[in-house]
Scaffold this motif. Structure first.
Motif, PDB file in Angstrom:
ATOM      1  N   GLN A  58    -103.049 -36.420  -7.211  1.00 52.76           N
ATOM      2  CA  GLN A  58    -101.760 -36.858  -7.770  1.00 52.76           C
ATOM      3  C   GLN A  58    -101.928 -37.830  -8.929  1.00 52.76           C
ATOM      4  OE1 GLN A  58    -103.187 -37.941  -5.090  1.00 52.76           O
ATOM      5  NE2 GLN A  58    -102.429 -39.865  -4.294  1.00 52.76           N
ATOM      6  N   VAL A  72     -96.080 -36.210  -4.968  1.00 53.52           N
ATOM      7  CA  VAL A  72     -95.505 -34.899  -4.708  1.00 53.52           C
ATOM      8  C   VAL A  72     -94.264 -35.111  -3.839  1.00 53.52           C
ATOM      9  CG1 VAL A  72     -97.601 -33.516  -4.902  1.00 53.52           C
ATOM     10  CG2 VAL A  72     -97.068 -34.582  -2.704  1.00 53.52           C
ATOM     11  N   GLN A  99     -88.719 -35.537  -8.234  1.00 49.31           N
ATOM     12  CA  GLN A  99     -88.197 -36.351  -7.123  1.00 49.31           C
ATOM     13  C   GLN A  99     -87.571 -35.393  -6.117  1.00 49.31           C
ATOM     14  OE1 GLN A  99     -87.913 -39.661  -6.147  1.00 49.31           O
ATOM     15  NE2 GLN A  99     -89.282 -40.341  -7.788  1.00 49.31           N
ATOM     16  N   SER A 100     -87.910 -35.569  -4.851  1.00 51.48           N
ATOM     17  CA  SER A 100     -87.459 -34.584  -3.864  1.00 51.48           C
ATOM     18  C   SER A 100     -85.935 -34.530  -3.711  1.00 51.48           C
ATOM     19  CB  SER A 100     -88.113 -34.839  -2.509  1.00 51.48           C
ATOM     20  OG  SER A 100     -87.688 -36.069  -1.969  1.00 51.48           O
ATOM     21  N   ASN A 146     -95.456 -44.807   2.699  1.00 47.92           N
ATOM     22  CA  ASN A 146     -96.169 -43.898   1.808  1.00 47.92           C
ATOM     23  C   ASN A 146     -97.669 -44.221   1.774  1.00 47.92           C
ATOM     24  OD1 ASN A 146     -96.572 -41.941  -0.073  1.00 47.92           O
ATOM     25  ND2 ASN A 146     -95.707 -43.102  -1.787  1.00 47.92           N
ATOM     26  N   ARG A 148     -99.796 -44.746  -0.638  1.00 50.94           N
ATOM     27  CA  ARG A 148    -100.287 -45.846  -1.496  1.00 50.94           C
ATOM     28  C   ARG A 148     -99.971 -47.212  -0.871  1.00 50.94           C
ATOM     29  NH1 ARG A 148     -96.504 -44.205  -6.554  1.00 50.94           N
ATOM     30  NH2 ARG A 148     -97.285 -42.226  -5.814  1.00 50.94           N
TER      31      ARG A 148
END
Ligand SMILES: N[C@@H](CCC(=O)N[C@@H](CS)C(=O)NCC(=O)O)C(=O)O
Length: 255
Positions: A58, A72, A99-100, A146, A148
């Motif tokens: 990513q 993603v 963006q989902s 998330n 990160r």
């Protein structure tokens, strides 16, 4: 409570072509699973391009140019625009939605897709409830849990092997408390989160529960939510979108 939903017709309106879709996805990504579930519920075919988050795909320049947020999913839409879409004059266009939630809303709103299964109720009140539930997961839980963020928590707690998991568990449980309270307080749950039709709230809930289970959360604690989760999970479209059933799922995780 039963919720009015727009009855989709079986085909797109004349002159509007259904776009083709490419989904940049990772098998374990809950945000990607939202799109896999929605596309499947809407019977929209798509190709998958795997982005391996653990290998840092990513962060590559190519992916960053597609999605500046370096995450993603990305939904790439290739369509022939028409005047009805107020965008063009029959030209081929390709655009990426990184963006989902924006992608979910696009699938709901694009004129060429209005014939597909509706995931937002017609009533403004029911829509607000759906969006409240979606917001709890997508704004209050997922960003805090998330990858990160978990990596950062780990790096801040080098002597505590459990720190990142405990962190993710804490914020997931707080989010599920809120989700359950909304389901109970508004009495909105029927077969699914809001009434008896699948909505975006269910689409977003299911992958959040998958992610929660991986950090040791027992979803049975939230009775109404767990009931809904169980029923949505039985849908064929949802089973096909499961993280264990993807092309990029490593063999050891497959069913
Ligand atoms: N708000 C974004 C969040 C996207 C996101 O955080 N995706 C995760 C997977 S669910 C990701 O790509 N994480 C990679 C990382 O943290 O490096 C969306 O809804 O699309």
């Amino acid at each position: 409570m039963s919720t009015l939903q727009q009855a989709p017709s079986s085909s797109p309106p004349p002159l509007l072509q259904i776009p083709t879709f490419e989904l940049y996805t990772y098998f374990r990504s809950s945000c990607s699973a939202r799109l896999r579930i929605a596309l499947s519920l809407k019977s929209l075919a798509y190709t998958s391009t795997p982005i391996n988050l653990l290998q840092g795909a990513q962060l590559s320049p190519t992916h960053t140019s597609l999605n500046p947020s370096r995450s993603v999913p990305v939904l790439v839409v290739r369509s022939t625009t028409t005047s009805a879409e107020l965008e063009g004059n029959g030209e081929e266009t390709t655009f990426a939605i990184p963006q989902s939630l924006a992608a979910l809303e696009y699938l709901e709103e694009a004129p060429s897709l209005l014939h597909t299964r509706r995931l937002l109720p017609l009533s403004a009140t029911a829509r607000a409830t759906v969006r409240t539930l979606v917001g709890i997961i997508a704004c209050d839980v997922q960003p805090l849990t998330n990858l990160r963020v978990q990596k950062r928590v780990r790096s801040l707690n080098p002597n505590d092997a459990n720190a990142a998991t405990a962190w993710a568990k804490e914020f997931t449980e707080a989010g599920f408390d809120a989700f359950e309270a909304v389901l109970r307080g508004l009495g909105c749950a029927g077969v699914y989160c809001v009434g008896d039709e699948v909505t975006m709230a269910d689409v977003v809930l299911v992958p959040a529960v998958w992610a929660a289970e991986r950090v040791g959360v027992d979803v049975g604690r939230w009775e109404v939510m767990a009931g809904v989760f169980g029923r949505v999970s039985e849908l064929e479209e949802v089973r096909g979108a499961h993280w264990r059933a993807q092309a990029d799922t490593p063999v050891e995780f497959r069913w």
